[in-house]
Scaffold this motif. Structure first.
Motif, mmCIF file in Angstrom:
data_model
loop_
_atom_site.group_PDB
_atom_site.id
_atom_site.type_symbol
_atom_site.label_atom_id
_atom_site.label_comp_id
_atom_site.label_asym_id
_atom_site.label_seq_id
_atom_site.Cartn_x
_atom_site.Cartn_y
_atom_site.Cartn_z
ATOM 1 N N ARG A 1 54.539 16.939 18.683
ATOM 2 C CA ARG A 1 54.329 16.882 20.135
ATOM 3 C C ARG A 1 52.840 16.770 20.450
ATOM 4 O O ARG A 1 52.424 15.941 21.277
ATOM 5 N N ARG B 1 53.874 27.729 33.417
ATOM 6 C CA ARG B 1 53.302 26.469 33.886
ATOM 7 C C ARG B 1 52.238 26.691 34.961
ATOM 8 O O ARG B 1 51.198 26.026 34.956
ATOM 9 N N ALA C 1 59.973 26.303 25.749
ATOM 10 C CA ALA C 1 61.405 26.057 25.951
ATOM 11 C C ALA C 1 62.128 25.979 24.609
ATOM 12 O O ALA C 1 63.256 26.487 24.471
ATOM 13 N N GLU C 2 61.506 25.352 23.620
ATOM 14 C CA GLU C 2 62.113 25.300 22.281
ATOM 15 C C GLU C 2 62.154 26.679 21.633
ATOM 16 O O GLU C 2 63.156 27.081 21.043
ATOM 17 N N THR D 1 54.706 24.238 27.907
ATOM 18 C CA THR D 1 56.028 24.516 28.469
ATOM 19 C C THR D 1 57.139 23.938 27.592
ATOM 20 O O THR D 1 58.184 24.578 27.410
ATOM 21 N N GLU D 2 56.952 22.755 27.031
ATOM 22 C CA GLU D 2 57.954 22.199 26.123
ATOM 23 C C GLU D 2 58.093 23.069 24.876
ATOM 24 O O GLU D 2 59.198 23.295 24.373
ATOM 25 N N THR D 3 56.966 23.568 24.380
ATOM 26 C CA THR D 3 56.990 24.431 23.202
ATOM 27 C C THR D 3 57.721 25.734 23.493
ATOM 28 O O THR D 3 58.563 26.184 22.697
ATOM 29 N N GLU E 1 52.169 20.508 29.899
ATOM 30 C CA GLU E 1 53.354 19.861 29.347
ATOM 31 C C GLU E 1 53.627 20.341 27.921
ATOM 32 O O GLU E 1 54.770 20.657 27.559
ATOM 33 N N CYS E 2 52.575 20.415 27.109
ATOM 34 C CA CYS E 2 52.749 20.812 25.709
ATOM 35 C C CYS E 2 53.197 22.269 25.604
ATOM 36 O O CYS E 2 54.110 22.591 24.834
#
Length: 477
Positions: free
Chosen positions: A414, A240, A367-368, A363-365, A360-361
């Protein structure tokens, strides 16, 4: 591992005498050998090979026009082929037919240095063009990594590491010579810097992936070689922080030429593959172009932003050989990633989002992906909101492929939810086709299908790509 869309995998019958007519016209530049057909029916996508019925090696626009007219007359699929470096199944012969290899069309037609343009045949590669014009003080900046052909780059609307400053192929194609589905030869524009005459056919064909016409010549913009170039690496404590730094650099209006992101796994793979000793944590790789004072000012501003986000001091690469080694390593990140799991097959995907949603995109990716059963890497041309995920799959494990497709779908959802796109750079081909309606809506897709029918009434040009199957795109034989 085999990604297929069954509605499209239905080979058309080749009329009697069709191949013989090609052989009579092209002689030993027509091949039906299994190895040649297999080579032209495979790219870097996760799909199994889908070979054409024949391969023709063209050397001129007139030959391309002859083949197109012949295929149009007999309703035989025709798929343009450059160097085979596409990642989304663009050139697979899902309905059989003829693969038209344009690599022999590799002549530089003209360089107009005083107008900052060059005209080349479709098979000319970006490295070939830059080698040819080096002594003019100009260069062509679009750099997708692979030594792709200019025709293929125009057809897929390619971009790459320099796009944050110089734009993509969309901004850098001045005009095209195109062969239509029925074998006519057209020029989409002249070489003037602007025009308000008629429909912009150049932009229609740029990004059409060989589905509307076959690009045989490309006129591109050239740029002065920068007076000064400097590159630097900056490591960060986490993903991030690195991406947030990029967002702030872009929002500040700093005219960086390149800014690339690599996650820890990508850095580790690059060190092993390219024999480097980069610190193995998320990093940004910057390049600055301009005057010596301008480059210094850009670098100072960027370093200040990076430090505020936990970045370390820059590690500089100011000598050309050091810069080239770094950028070669970055371009080889795909092949480096494959070595993290020997024997694997990759499923490589990309999205692009508005720069404000990038952190945001990503870090969410990540994490998955951390919960996935297979290794992965993330790299990105993050200066324009575009990043790539390389998922390293066991080719003998269908469950892994299914898992990767589910992750890919959530990534695309997303990105679109964030007002982005299902592909910022790779193109649609086969792999991103299921997401076109999600991104554009049915009415827009129907309009695209109507355009396809108008340009290619028999649906012979790279059929089964870009637009999902349905009544609007069924074979009109």
């Amino acid at each position: 591992m085999n990604a297929t869309h069954p509605a499209h995998i239905q080979r058309r019958a080749i009329p009697a005498g069709f191949i013989e007519a090609l052989r009579e016209r092209f002689g030993d530049r027509l091949s039906t050998a299994a190895a040649v057909r297999e080579h032209h029916g495979r790219d870097e996508s996760p799909y199994a090979a889908m070979p054409p019925d024949a391969v023709v090696y063209a050397t001129s626009t007139e030959e391309v026009a002859w083949v197109a007219a012949h295929c149009h007359r007999h309703h035989v699929p025709l798929i343009p082929y450059g160097v085979g470096s596409s990642l989304e199944g663009h050139l697979l012969a899902v309905q059989g037919g003829v693969s038209l290899d344009l690599s022999g069309m590799n002549h530089i037609v003209a360089v107009h240095a005083e107008d900052f343009t060059a005209t080349v045949q479709a098979g000319v590669t970006r490295k070939q063009l830059n080698d040819h014009i080096r002594d003019t003080g100009l260069f062509f900046p679009i750099d997708p990594g692979a030594d792709a052909s200019l025709g293929g780059m125009a057809a897929t609307r390619a971009s790459g590491t320099n796009a944050v400053r110089y734009g993509t192929m969309r901004e850098n194609v001045v005009s095209l010579k195109v062969v239509t589905a029925d074998g006519r030869i057209i020029d989409t524009a002249g070489r003037a810097r602007k025009s308000s005459a008629g429909y912009d056919l150049t932009r229609v064909f740029v990004g059409s992936e060989g589905t509307l016409g076959i690009i045989t010549e490309v006129t591109v913009r050239l740029y002065p070689q920068p007076e000064a170039i400097s590159a630097a690496i900056c490591n960060f404590p986490d993903l991030r922080s690195a991406v947030q730094s990029v967002i702030e650099v872009i929002q500040m209006g700093v005219p960086v030429a390149r800014v690339e992101f690599m996650d820890t796994a990508a850095v580790r793979a690059t060190n092993a593959y390219s024999k480097l000793t980069l610190k193995e944590s998320p990093l940004l790789l910057f390049e600055f172009h301009g005057s010596p004072s301008g480059v210094r000012e850009q670098a100072e501003t960027v370093q200040e932003i990076a430090r505020a986000n936990g970045g370390e001091d820059f590690a500089w690469a100011e000598h050309p050989e050091d810069r080239n080694r770094l950028w070669t390593a970055r371009h080889n990140a795909y092949f480096a990633g494959l070595q993290l799991r020997p024997g694997c097959r990759s499923s490589t995907t990309d999205v692009c989002v508005p720069i404000s949603r990038l952190a945001e995109c990503v870090t969410e990716t990540a994490a998955e992906l951390d919960q996935a059963s297979f290794p992965y890497t993330i790299v990105g041309h993050v200066g324009d909101g575009n990043f790539h995920v390389l998922m390293l799959l066991d080719p003998d494990n269908p469950a892994e492929f299914a898992e990767s497709e589910a992750l890919n779908r959530r990534l695309v959802e997303r990105a679109i939810r964030m007002q982005g796109t299902c592909t910022g750079e790779h193109g649609v081909g086969l792999h991103k086709m299921p997401f076109m309606e999600m991104e554009f809506g049915r009415d827009a897709l129907d309009l695209m299908a109507a355009l396809k029918r108008a340009f290619d009434p028999h649906n012979i040009l790279n059929p089964g790509k870009i637009i999902p199957s349905g009544p609007a795109t069924e074979h009109a034989a």
